[in-house]
Design a protein around this motif. Structure first.
Motif, PDB file in Angstrom:
ATOM      1  N   GLN A 101       0.796  -1.228   0.000  1.00 48.92           N
ATOM      2  CA  GLN A 101       0.000   0.000   0.000  1.00 48.92           C
ATOM      3  C   GLN A 101       0.831   1.283   0.000  1.00 48.92           C
ATOM      4  O   GLN A 101       0.301   2.367  -0.254  1.00 48.92           O
ATOM      5  N   GLU A 107      -6.430  -1.487   7.014  1.00 49.73           N
ATOM      6  CA  GLU A 107      -7.842  -1.838   6.938  1.00 49.73           C
ATOM      7  C   GLU A 107      -8.558  -0.930   5.941  1.00 49.73           C
ATOM      8  O   GLU A 107      -8.033   0.110   5.546  1.00 49.73           O
ATOM      9  N   LYS A 108      -9.749  -1.327   5.537  1.00 43.05           N
ATOM     10  CA  LYS A 108     -10.494  -0.543   4.543  1.00 43.05           C
ATOM     11  C   LYS A 108     -11.604   0.280   5.213  1.00 43.05           C
ATOM     12  O   LYS A 108     -12.115   1.227   4.653  1.00 43.05           O
ATOM     13  N   ASP A 109     -11.978  -0.132   6.424  1.00 42.70           N
ATOM     14  CA  ASP A 109     -13.124   0.470   7.077  1.00 42.70           C
ATOM     15  C   ASP A 109     -12.734   1.084   8.419  1.00 42.70           C
ATOM     16  O   ASP A 109     -12.423   0.376   9.368  1.00 42.70           O
ATOM     17  N   LEU A 136      -8.510   7.362   3.664  1.00 45.91           N
ATOM     18  CA  LEU A 136      -9.771   6.669   3.972  1.00 45.91           C
ATOM     19  C   LEU A 136     -10.471   7.312   5.169  1.00 45.91           C
ATOM     20  O   LEU A 136     -11.693   7.483   5.159  1.00 45.91           O
TER      21      LEU A 136
END
Length: 312
Positions: free
Chosen positions: A33, A199-201, A228
């Motif tokens: 990432q 993490e995405k959330d 994010l």
């Protein structure tokens, strides 16, 4: 398998010495990432080596560059450092993440390889030096955090500031230095919250910030999570300002946030692209359609500094 690969590396090293070349390396997150920073390292290292070789090399020998990937993972960083040691590189321009640079520096110290990090800002890298051959060309968290903390206390006097960090050597180090300076300048945090990178959330974290009526969220961490978090704050109707450090200085941050990122603040050393001394090299990067943003010129400079020392 491994035996063949090992044979190949030794073979390469032997030819390198025969031709009177000098092996060097640049290492950082080429995948994962944070790969946009790996790309900055690669661009800076390749241009530096091309320029040095065009000018006759180092003491009459040409440089041969290896680009290695550590994905900003400490274990992978140490393994990759071992690979570079086996290749007998003389210089490592790396790593990017402090969490990689610090454990890998022990390998370089043992092997007598010069390590110059273009980007690792955690003070421990050089305060608790693994050996006399470990350096950096960037600033430090205590310097950056000092500036950020004082700024937060002055600019957002009497407002509600949360300190967030991703638990990494870089993120936590920067957040803690910023908090220390902010408190010293007279503003106390309303929240100090670690989160997990990758993490995405981050809606649970964002809900906590919203419940605490946070005006400003200071992020010790990287652009992927920062992007994010700010997007998810806007989705919950929050106007909270995100403030971060040097790891937000990549175009990729804006690709993640879109309009949501507007108003984000970040600290970075003076932009080396604006230095008159760098004008010619900046022009050459732009001619190749490379914007030498972030750590491109820092990587170029790390190799340049080593060349000057080797020549002297």
């Amino acid at each position: 398998g491994m035996a063949a690969a090992a044979g190949l590396v030794t073979g390469l090293a032997a030819t390198a010495h025969a031709q009177g070349t000098i092996p060097i390396a640049s290492i950082g997150p080429m995948t994962g990432q944070y790969a946009s920073f790996g790309a900055q390292f690669k661009a800076g290292a390749e241009m530096a080596v091309a320029d040095i070789n065009a000018a006759g090399g180092v003491n009459g020998k040409k440089l041969v560059l290896t680009i290695e990937d550590d994905a900003c993972d400490p274990k992978q960083a140490v393994a990759a450092a071992g690979k570079l040691a086996a290749r007998k590189v003389r210089l490592v321009a790396g790593h990017f993440c402090s969490g990689s640079s610090i454990p890998a520096s022990k390998v370089y110290a043992d092997e007598g390889i010069v390590q110059i990090s273009p980007a690792s800002t955690n003070p421990k890298l050089t305060d608790d030096r693994a050996g006399p051959n470990v350096f950096r060309v960037c600033g430090r968290d205590d310097q950056q955090g000092g500036v950020a903390g004082k700024y937060l206390a002055t600019r957002f006097k009497g407002q509600r500031v949360a300190i967030l960090h991703d638990k990494t050597a870089y993120g936590k180090g920067l957040a803690d230095e910023t908090l220390k300076a902010m408190i010293a300048a007279g503003l106390k945090e309303v929240m100090y919250e670690p989160f997990t990178a990758g993490e995405k959330d981050y809606r649970a974290l964002v809900s906590k910030l919203k419940a605490a009526n946070v005006d400003v969220a200071y992020l010790g961490g990287y652009h992927t999570e920062g992007g994010l978090i700010v997007r998810q704050m806007r989705e919950q109707g929050m106007k909270t300002i995100l403030v971060g450090g040097d790891a937000l200085v990549t175009q990729e941050y804006w690709q993640i946030t879109g309009e949501a990122g507007a108003g984000t603040l970040m600290t970075f050393s003076p932009d080396p692209r604006k230095s008159p001394a760098a004008a010619a090299v900046v022009k050459r990067f732009r001619a190749k359609n490379i914007d030498p943003e972030g750590y491109v010129l820092y990587t170029y400079a790390a190799i340049q500094a080593w060349v000057q020392a080797a020549t002297a």
